[in-house]
Design a protein around this motif. Structure first.
Motif, PDB file in Angstrom:
ATOM      1  N   GLU A 195      17.632 -22.863   2.379  1.00 21.74           N
ATOM      2  CA  GLU A 195      17.383 -22.829   3.821  1.00 21.74           C
ATOM      3  C   GLU A 195      15.972 -23.347   4.136  1.00 21.74           C
ATOM      4  OE1 GLU A 195      19.242 -22.065   6.363  1.00 21.74           O
ATOM      5  OE2 GLU A 195      21.053 -21.359   5.370  1.00 21.74           O
TER       6      GLU A 195
ATOM      7  N   ARG B   7      15.176 -26.614   6.491  1.00 22.41           N
ATOM      8  CA  ARG B   7      14.347 -26.512   7.693  1.00 22.41           C
ATOM      9  C   ARG B   7      13.109 -27.407   7.603  1.00 22.41           C
ATOM     10  NH1 ARG B   7      17.433 -22.204   7.725  1.00 22.41           N
ATOM     11  NH2 ARG B   7      17.701 -20.913   9.606  1.00 22.41           N
TER      12      ARG B   7
ATOM     13  N   LEU C 223      15.897 -14.335  10.379  1.00 27.12           N
ATOM     14  CA  LEU C 223      16.310 -14.199  11.774  1.00 27.12           C
ATOM     15  C   LEU C 223      17.527 -15.054  12.094  1.00 27.12           C
ATOM     16  CD1 LEU C 223      15.646 -13.117  14.651  1.00 27.12           C
ATOM     17  CD2 LEU C 223      14.236 -15.176  14.961  1.00 27.12           C
ATOM     18  N   GLU C 224      17.609 -16.233  11.507  1.00 29.66           N
ATOM     19  CA  GLU C 224      18.631 -17.197  11.890  1.00 29.66           C
ATOM     20  C   GLU C 224      19.821 -17.248  10.942  1.00 29.66           C
ATOM     21  OE1 GLU C 224      16.555 -20.876  12.230  1.00 29.66           O
ATOM     22  OE2 GLU C 224      15.444 -20.276  14.028  1.00 29.66           O
ATOM     23  N   SER C 225      19.685 -16.719   9.727  1.00 27.26           N
ATOM     24  CA  SER C 225      20.780 -16.771   8.748  1.00 27.26           C
ATOM     25  C   SER C 225      21.386 -15.383   8.561  1.00 27.26           C
ATOM     26  CB  SER C 225      20.268 -17.302   7.406  1.00 27.26           C
ATOM     27  OG  SER C 225      21.260 -17.150   6.396  1.00 27.26           O
ATOM     28  N   ASP C 226      22.643 -15.204   9.014  1.00 27.02           N
ATOM     29  CA  ASP C 226      23.318 -13.914   8.863  1.00 27.02           C
ATOM     30  C   ASP C 226      23.455 -13.539   7.393  1.00 27.02           C
ATOM     31  OD1 ASP C 226      23.565 -13.737  11.593  1.00 27.02           O
ATOM     32  OD2 ASP C 226      25.605 -14.539  11.642  1.00 27.02           O
TER      33      ASP C 226
ATOM     34  N   ARG D 249      10.564 -15.267   7.624  1.00 32.91           N
ATOM     35  CA  ARG D 249      11.005 -14.518   8.808  1.00 32.91           C
ATOM     36  C   ARG D 249      11.994 -15.340   9.629  1.00 32.91           C
ATOM     37  NH1 ARG D 249       5.462 -13.101   9.014  1.00 32.91           N
ATOM     38  NH2 ARG D 249       5.096 -14.669  10.640  1.00 32.91           N
ATOM     39  N   ARG D 250      11.739 -16.618   9.750  1.00 39.50           N
ATOM     40  CA  ARG D 250      12.641 -17.496  10.508  1.00 39.50           C
ATOM     41  C   ARG D 250      14.017 -17.551   9.850  1.00 39.50           C
ATOM     42  NH1 ARG D 250      11.898 -22.182  13.585  1.00 39.50           N
ATOM     43  NH2 ARG D 250      10.032 -21.113  14.339  1.00 39.50           N
ATOM     44  N   ILE D 251      14.040 -17.642   8.535  1.00 42.07           N
ATOM     45  CA  ILE D 251      15.323 -17.716   7.827  1.00 42.07           C
ATOM     46  C   ILE D 251      16.104 -16.416   8.000  1.00 42.07           C
ATOM     47  CG2 ILE D 251      16.363 -17.865   5.527  1.00 42.07           C
ATOM     48  CD1 ILE D 251      14.027 -19.759   4.789  1.00 42.07           C
TER      49      ILE D 251
ATOM     50  N   ARG E  36      20.129 -12.436   5.929  1.00 38.65           N
ATOM     51  CA  ARG E  36      19.730 -11.146   6.491  1.00 38.65           C
ATOM     52  C   ARG E  36      20.527  -9.999   5.879  1.00 38.65           C
ATOM     53  NH1 ARG E  36      20.028 -12.688  11.112  1.00 38.65           N
ATOM     54  NH2 ARG E  36      22.072 -11.908  11.763  1.00 38.65           N
TER      55      ARG E  36
END
Length: 237
Positions: A160, A164, A128-131, A124-126, A134
């Motif tokens: 990613e 992280r 959310l933060e990676s266009d 979910r974090r990836i 997504r």
């Protein structure tokens, strides 16, 4: 007769081993071998030694009893040699090295930290933060993706996630660094992305533990920090 070796200390280190027994069934009697200003705690080697819970606990109890009175070089479970003479030879030949390690460990204890990141939370974090991740995920879920896009998303998520985890591991170690004398990293297993042992001076132990609790609270439930200790300093012998 072959001997089992538990620990090495200085020759003047108290060896209050009353009520403590060695490995084996029946439990072996502990004794000491001295040479080169050093003392090794040993016992006769039992037949058919394996890492049974009974014997691992006996080995650990010897370390803990000795650590209560000062610095110890704890040997890992299963260390054996030919006889007492072989123990004396090693103590004499490596006396300077062992004395230096005892000085380095004086007034310290070991803590081991393992960290994992819940897989779904990390994904979910990836997203959310990676266009890029997504957009690929949206296209695939909408049915307009291609096999190549699925492969690209998998590779991107893996990269990613690794980046992280590496960054978080470095941040955790740096936050604890002011309160440790040394550290020893191991290859993480399973879902863990960090496995590190810290050599913590007694006078900084309280701040080290408080910082560990603070880190766990900051990271929340998605990341699990598992701190074990105090332990014999196996990682720094």
């Amino acid at each position: 007769m072959a001997v089992y070796v538990y620990s090495i200390t200085s020759e003047d280190h108290p060896t209050r081993l009353e009520g403590v027994h060695g490995v084996g069934d029946p439990p072996a009697t502990l004794r000491t071998v001295t040479a080169g200003g050093l003392c090794a705690v040993v016992s006769d080697m039992p037949d058919d030694l394996r890492a049974r819970r009974r014997d691992v606990l006996a080995h650990q109890e010897v370390q803990e009893r000795l650590m209560a009175d000062g610095s110890v070089l704890p040997l890992r479970f299963g260390m054996t040699t030919d006889d007492d003479g072989a123990v004396r030879t090693v103590l004499e030949n490596r006396a300077a090295e062992y004395r230096e390690r005892l000085r380095a460990l004086d007034g310290t204890t070991e803590y081991n930290l393992k960290c994992s990141w819940e897989e779904e939370a990390l994904l979910r974090r990836i997203l959310l933060e990676s266009d890029e991740a997504r957009e690929l995920n949206t296209a695939i879920r909408a049915g307009s993706g291609t096999p190549e896009m699925s492969l690209a998303l998998g590779e991107l998520v893996s990269q990613e996630a690794g980046a992280r985890q590496d960054a978080l591991a470095q941040g955790i170690v740096e936050a604890l660094h002011p309160y440790v004398r040394d550290e020893s990293r191991a290859t993480p297993g399973g879902e863990d992305f960090l496995s590190v042992s810290f050599l913590v001076p007694t006078d900084k132990e309280e701040m080290f533990l408080a910082t560990g609790i603070s880190l766990a609270n900051q990271l929340g439930e998605d990341c699990e920090l598992r701190l074990r200790g105090p332990l014999p300093p196996y990682s720094f012998v």
